[in-house]
Motif scaffolding. Structure first.
Motif, short mmCIF file in Angstrom:
data_model
loop_
_atom_site.label_atom_id
_atom_site.label_comp_id
_atom_site.label_asym_id
_atom_site.label_seq_id
_atom_site.Cartn_x
_atom_site.Cartn_y
_atom_site.Cartn_z
N THR A 258 0.86 -1.18 0.00
CA THR A 258 0.00 0.00 0.00
C THR A 258 0.89 1.23 0.00
O THR A 258 1.78 1.35 0.84
CB THR A 258 -0.92 0.01 1.23
N LEU A 259 0.66 2.10 -0.97
CA LEU A 259 1.46 3.32 -1.10
C LEU A 259 0.58 4.52 -0.76
O LEU A 259 -0.53 4.65 -1.26
CB LEU A 259 1.99 3.45 -2.53
N LEU A 260 1.10 5.38 0.10
CA LEU A 260 0.41 6.59 0.53
C LEU A 260 1.18 7.81 0.05
O LEU A 260 2.42 7.80 -0.01
CB LEU A 260 0.30 6.64 2.05
N ALA A 261 0.46 8.86 -0.29
CA ALA A 261 1.08 10.13 -0.66
C ALA A 261 0.27 11.27 -0.06
O ALA A 261 -0.96 11.21 0.02
CB ALA A 261 1.16 10.28 -2.17
N GLN A 262 0.98 12.33 0.35
CA GLN A 262 0.32 13.45 1.01
C GLN A 262 1.21 14.69 0.87
O GLN A 262 2.45 14.57 0.89
CB GLN A 262 0.13 13.13 2.50
N ARG A 263 0.59 15.85 0.69
CA ARG A 263 1.40 17.07 0.72
C ARG A 263 1.86 17.28 2.15
O ARG A 263 1.06 17.35 3.08
CB ARG A 263 0.58 18.29 0.25
N ALA A 265 3.92 19.08 5.47
CA ALA A 265 3.93 20.41 6.08
C ALA A 265 5.03 21.28 5.49
O ALA A 265 4.93 22.50 5.48
CB ALA A 265 4.10 20.29 7.59
N SER A 266 6.09 20.66 4.95
CA SER A 266 7.18 21.42 4.33
C SER A 266 6.82 21.91 2.94
O SER A 266 7.54 22.72 2.35
CB SER A 266 8.44 20.55 4.25
N GLY A 267 5.72 21.38 2.36
CA GLY A 267 5.28 21.80 1.05
C GLY A 267 5.62 20.85 -0.07
O GLY A 267 5.20 21.05 -1.21
N ARG A 268 6.36 19.78 0.21
CA ARG A 268 6.70 18.79 -0.81
C ARG A 268 5.73 17.60 -0.71
O ARG A 268 4.90 17.54 0.20
CB ARG A 268 8.15 18.33 -0.65
N VAL A 269 5.83 16.65 -1.64
CA VAL A 269 5.01 15.46 -1.58
C VAL A 269 5.75 14.39 -0.78
O VAL A 269 6.92 14.10 -1.05
CB VAL A 269 4.69 14.93 -2.99
N ALA A 270 5.08 13.80 0.20
CA ALA A 270 5.66 12.75 1.03
C ALA A 270 5.03 11.41 0.65
O ALA A 270 3.81 11.32 0.45
CB ALA A 270 5.43 13.04 2.51
N PHE A 271 5.87 10.38 0.52
CA PHE A 271 5.42 9.03 0.19
C PHE A 271 5.77 8.08 1.33
O PHE A 271 6.81 8.23 1.98
CB PHE A 271 6.11 8.52 -1.08
N ALA A 272 4.90 7.09 1.55
CA ALA A 272 5.18 6.03 2.51
C ALA A 272 4.55 4.75 1.98
O ALA A 272 3.45 4.77 1.42
CB ALA A 272 4.61 6.36 3.89
N ALA A 273 5.26 3.62 2.13
CA ALA A 273 4.77 2.34 1.64
C ALA A 273 5.00 1.26 2.69
O ALA A 273 5.96 1.33 3.47
CB ALA A 273 5.46 1.96 0.33
N TYR A 274 4.11 0.26 2.69
CA TYR A 274 4.27 -0.87 3.60
C TYR A 274 3.50 -2.05 3.02
O TYR A 274 2.60 -1.88 2.17
CB TYR A 274 3.76 -0.52 5.00
N PRO A 275 3.83 -3.30 3.42
CA PRO A 275 3.09 -4.46 2.92
C PRO A 275 1.60 -4.34 3.26
O PRO A 275 1.24 -4.05 4.40
CB PRO A 275 3.74 -5.64 3.63
N THR A 276 0.75 -4.56 2.28
CA THR A 276 -0.68 -4.34 2.44
C THR A 276 -1.25 -5.14 3.61
O THR A 276 -1.01 -6.35 3.73
CB THR A 276 -1.42 -4.70 1.15
N GLU A 277 -1.98 -4.42 4.48
CA GLU A 277 -2.62 -4.95 5.69
C GLU A 277 -1.60 -5.47 6.72
O GLU A 277 -1.97 -6.17 7.65
CB GLU A 277 -3.66 -6.03 5.36
N GLN A 278 -0.36 -5.09 6.58
CA GLN A 278 0.67 -5.46 7.57
C GLN A 278 1.27 -4.18 8.16
O GLN A 278 2.46 -3.90 8.04
CB GLN A 278 1.75 -6.32 6.93
N GLU A 279 0.41 -3.41 8.80
CA GLU A 279 0.85 -2.13 9.37
C GLU A 279 1.93 -2.30 10.42
O GLU A 279 2.72 -1.38 10.66
CB GLU A 279 -0.34 -1.38 9.95
N SER A 280 1.99 -3.48 11.04
CA SER A 280 3.02 -3.71 12.06
C SER A 280 4.43 -3.67 11.49
O SER A 280 5.40 -3.52 12.22
CB SER A 280 2.78 -5.07 12.74
N ALA A 281 4.55 -3.80 10.15
CA ALA A 281 5.87 -3.73 9.53
C ALA A 281 6.44 -2.31 9.58
O ALA A 281 7.64 -2.11 9.41
CB ALA A 281 5.79 -4.20 8.08
N GLY A 282 5.57 -1.32 9.81
CA GLY A 282 6.03 0.05 9.93
C GLY A 282 6.08 0.76 8.59
O GLY A 282 6.10 0.14 7.52
#
Length: 339
Positions: A258-263, A265-282
């Protein structure tokens, strides 16, 4: 805009839908990975209320757009358009009514498309609950239905599960409500209320397995949280910025992620990814691209080669920026470019 406004069409071309004054504009690739067309107005010459656009897409690749239009002084109605292919003109806006028959705008609409390609439109009603109507199997629209609820926040998150049934999430003071169709074509039923503080305007839902959809939202403490109905919510990581995330599933190095993207607070685009439905992986944020205006929005999709594509647009300056994942390991992105 409510929903993912960057889409891969049935022909593989990417397209974007952008509110512009009293209209909605569409831009599309002239060919996969190629130059982009000039903006074209969607839905004919009807004038819309600015900034109240919902976008959804079915498994057939068709885009469904819903917005409010003025009908008479002090009153408004919802309209719907279908866009079959990015290079073709969209259908004219078709009036679909008002959840209370008459009145002014009641909230930002949301739209999801079921496995049969039928659009389901959701919006807060004048009593503070949620209402919906859906396309019929053989054409036309069914009646408006009151899904109940009270003190519903203006923004809703609609999603279609892998089973083809449609679900709805809504925030109320101190809780999140979840409606789900028990069978395709049936009226969604309120199944669960989960207590949680939530920042308005941060709901985003994604189908993450045959059994589950997952809701992402920012809680009162500023954490980006994950909730699947039937489980307890989990704080995934601090929110990168104030608005909702864009979320997709994609394959990264052979893993369903699962890949997340969000503007940020610094004004740039931030991305975060983790194994789908395995939030414990961080998960952790990695920023990319130039600084963007405070009103910039981010959207994600997969291109014709199933590569991640990301776009940003700012209503204040109209600049559309795009990047794609490079053909290498990890989430390395090409340089952002204006299109």
């Amino acid at each position: 805009m409510n929903g993912d406004w960057l889409m891969r069409g049935r022909d593989g071309r990417l397209s974007v839908y952008l509110p512009s004054g009293d209209a909605v504009l569409c831009r599309a690739e002239r060919g996969p990975g190629g130059l982009w067309s000039d903006p074209r107005k969607v839905g004919g010459d009807q004038k819309l209320h600015p900034g109240l656009l919902a976008v959804g897409q079915g498994a057939d690749g068709y885009a469904h757009l819903v917005s409010w239009r003025p009908t008479r002084p002090g009153e408004s109605g919802l309209v719907h358009s279908t866009h079959f292919r990015p290079r073709l003109a969209a259908l004219d806006w078709y009036p679909i009514g008002h959840p209370n028959r008459t009145g002014d705008r009641t909230g930002v609409p949301a739209v999801a498309v079921d496995a049969e390609g039928r659009a389901h439109v959701f919006v807060r009603n004048a009593a503070g609950g949620a209402s919906m109507l859906a396309q019929k199997e053989k054409g036309g629209w069914g009646p408006w239905r009151d899904l109940k609820g009270s003190d519903v926040h203006e923004d809703l998150a609609a999603v279609t599960g892998e089973s083809g049934t449609v679900e709805l999430y809504a925030a109320v003071p101190g809780a999140i409500l979840h409606w789900r169709q028990e069978e395709p074509g049936e009226q969604p039923v309120l199944e669960e209320a989960m207590e949680s503080g939530i920042r308005p305007g941060t709901l985003r839902a994604l189908a993450t397995s045959p059994e589950h959809t997952t809701l992402f939202y920012t809680d009162d403490s500023g954490d980006l949280c994950v909730w699947r109905p039937g489980t307890k919510p989990l704080a995934l990581l601090p929110s990168a910025g104030p608005g909702p995330v864009s979320a997709i599933r994609c394959e990264l190095d052979g893993h369903d992620c699962t890949l997340l993207a969000q503007r940020s607070a610094s004004g740039r685009v931030a991305f975060a990814a983790y194994p789908t439905e395995q939030e414990s992986a961080g998960a952790w944020w990695t920023e990319s691209g130039p600084q963007l205006p405070a009103d910039a929005e981010v959207s994600l999709t997969l291109d014709e080669d199933d590569r991640v594509a990301a776009a940003t647009v700012s209503p204040s300056d109209g600049r559309l920026l795009l990047t794609r994942r490079k053909d290498e390991e990890g989430l390395a992105l090409e340089a952002w470019r204006e299109v």
